[in-house]
Design a protein around this motif. Structure first.
Motif, short mmCIF file in Angstrom:
data_model
loop_
_atom_site.label_atom_id
_atom_site.label_comp_id
_atom_site.label_asym_id
_atom_site.label_seq_id
_atom_site.Cartn_x
_atom_site.Cartn_y
_atom_site.Cartn_z
N GLU A 74 70.26 62.09 -29.10
CA GLU A 74 71.55 62.45 -29.68
C GLU A 74 71.98 63.88 -29.33
O GLU A 74 73.15 64.13 -29.14
CB GLU A 74 71.51 62.29 -31.21
CG GLU A 74 71.37 60.85 -31.66
CD GLU A 74 72.55 59.98 -31.24
OE1 GLU A 74 73.70 60.45 -31.30
OE2 GLU A 74 72.30 58.83 -30.82
N ARG A 75 71.02 64.79 -29.27
CA ARG A 75 71.36 66.20 -29.00
C ARG A 75 71.75 66.38 -27.53
O ARG A 75 71.07 65.89 -26.63
CB ARG A 75 70.17 67.10 -29.36
CG ARG A 75 69.94 67.10 -30.86
CD ARG A 75 68.80 67.99 -31.29
NE ARG A 75 68.90 69.32 -30.72
CZ ARG A 75 67.86 70.08 -30.47
NH1 ARG A 75 66.63 69.64 -30.74
NH2 ARG A 75 68.01 71.29 -29.97
N LYS A 76 72.84 67.12 -27.31
CA LYS A 76 73.39 67.32 -25.96
C LYS A 76 72.39 67.90 -24.97
O LYS A 76 72.28 67.43 -23.84
CB LYS A 76 74.64 68.21 -26.01
CG LYS A 76 75.80 67.60 -26.75
CD LYS A 76 76.49 66.58 -25.89
CE LYS A 76 77.72 66.07 -26.64
NZ LYS A 76 78.14 64.78 -26.19
N ILE A 77 71.67 68.93 -25.38
CA ILE A 77 70.73 69.57 -24.47
C ILE A 77 69.62 68.61 -24.07
O ILE A 77 69.18 68.58 -22.92
CB ILE A 77 70.16 70.90 -25.04
CG1 ILE A 77 69.39 71.67 -23.96
CG2 ILE A 77 69.32 70.65 -26.27
CD1 ILE A 77 70.25 72.28 -22.89
N LEU A 78 69.18 67.80 -25.01
CA LEU A 78 68.15 66.80 -24.70
C LEU A 78 68.69 65.71 -23.78
O LEU A 78 67.94 65.16 -22.96
CB LEU A 78 67.60 66.19 -25.98
CG LEU A 78 66.79 67.12 -26.88
CD1 LEU A 78 66.35 66.39 -28.15
CD2 LEU A 78 65.60 67.69 -26.14
N GLN A 79 69.98 65.41 -23.91
CA GLN A 79 70.58 64.41 -23.03
C GLN A 79 70.51 64.83 -21.57
O GLN A 79 70.19 64.03 -20.69
CB GLN A 79 72.03 64.15 -23.43
CG GLN A 79 72.18 63.47 -24.76
CD GLN A 79 73.62 63.38 -25.24
OE1 GLN A 79 74.54 63.86 -24.58
NE2 GLN A 79 73.81 62.78 -26.40
#
Length: 159
Positions: A74-79
Motif C-alpha cells: 500500500e505504501r508508495k515507497i514500497l510500491q
C-alpha cells in the motif's frame, strides 16, 4: 502464496496479459525480438516457441498476477521497490537461467537491458490495469508503437 481465493478479481488483468502477448507474437511473427528455445528438461512438452509461449500464458501469467497483485504493498515507497524487485528478479532469471542454457535467443538489437525495461513496463502495467484498465490499454498501445518505431518493425514483414 498468492490471492488464489479471489482469482476472479484478477481475471481481467490475466486476460490483459494474454492479449498483449498474443499481440506481440502476431506483430513480430516474422521479425521476433526474442525466441524461446526448447531445452533439455522441457523439450518433450514444449517443443517450440509457440508451445513455450502458451505454457507461459496459461501457467506463469496467472500465477504471477495472483502472487504479484495479491501482495502489492500500500505504501508508495514500497510500491517502487516492489516493482523494481520483481523486474530485477525476472531479468535475473532470464539472464542466469534462460540465456545461459540457450532457452532464449535475442534478435534485431534486443538485449537483456531491453528485457529489464519490458519487465518494468510489465509489472507497472499489471497494477495499472488492475486499478485503471483503460489507462493500462493506452500505456500498452504507447509502448507497442514506441518499441515498433525504435526497433523499426517492418510492417511488410507481417502476414
Amino acid at each position: 502464496m498468492g490471492d488464489w481465493r479471489n482469482w476472479r478479481k484478477y481475471y481481467p488483468t490475466i486476460l490483459f496479459l494474454f492479449v498483449n502477448d498474443l499481440l506481440y507474437n502476431v506483430l513480430t511473427y516474422n521479425y521476433s525480438m526474442w525466441k524461446f528455445n526448447p531445452v533439455s528438461f522441457d523439450k518433450y512438452i514444449y517443443s517450440n516457441h509457440t508451445l513455450i509461449t502458451l505454457g507461459i500464458n496459461f501457467i506463469n501469467f496467472p500465477a504471477i498476477v495472483l502472487i504479484y497483485l495479491g501482495h502489492y504493498p500500500e505504501r508508495k515507497i514500497l510500491q517502487l521497490f516492489y516493482v523494481l524487485a520483481w523486474s530485477l528478479l525476472n531479468t535475473m532469471i532470464e539472464y542466469t537461467i534462460w540465456a545461459t542454457i540457450k532457452g532464449i535467443s535475442y534478435y534485431h538489437g534486443w538485449t537483456i537491458g531491453w528485457s529489464f525495461l519490458i519487465n518494468l513496463m510489465f509489472y507497472t502495467s499489471l497494477r495499472l490495469h488492475y486499478l485503471r484498465p483503460m489507462a493500462a490499454w493506452l500505456f500498452a498501445l504507447g509502448a507497442i508503437i514506441s518499441l515498433s518505431l525504435f526497433f523499426d518493425l517492418p510492417v511488410r514483414s507481417m502476414k
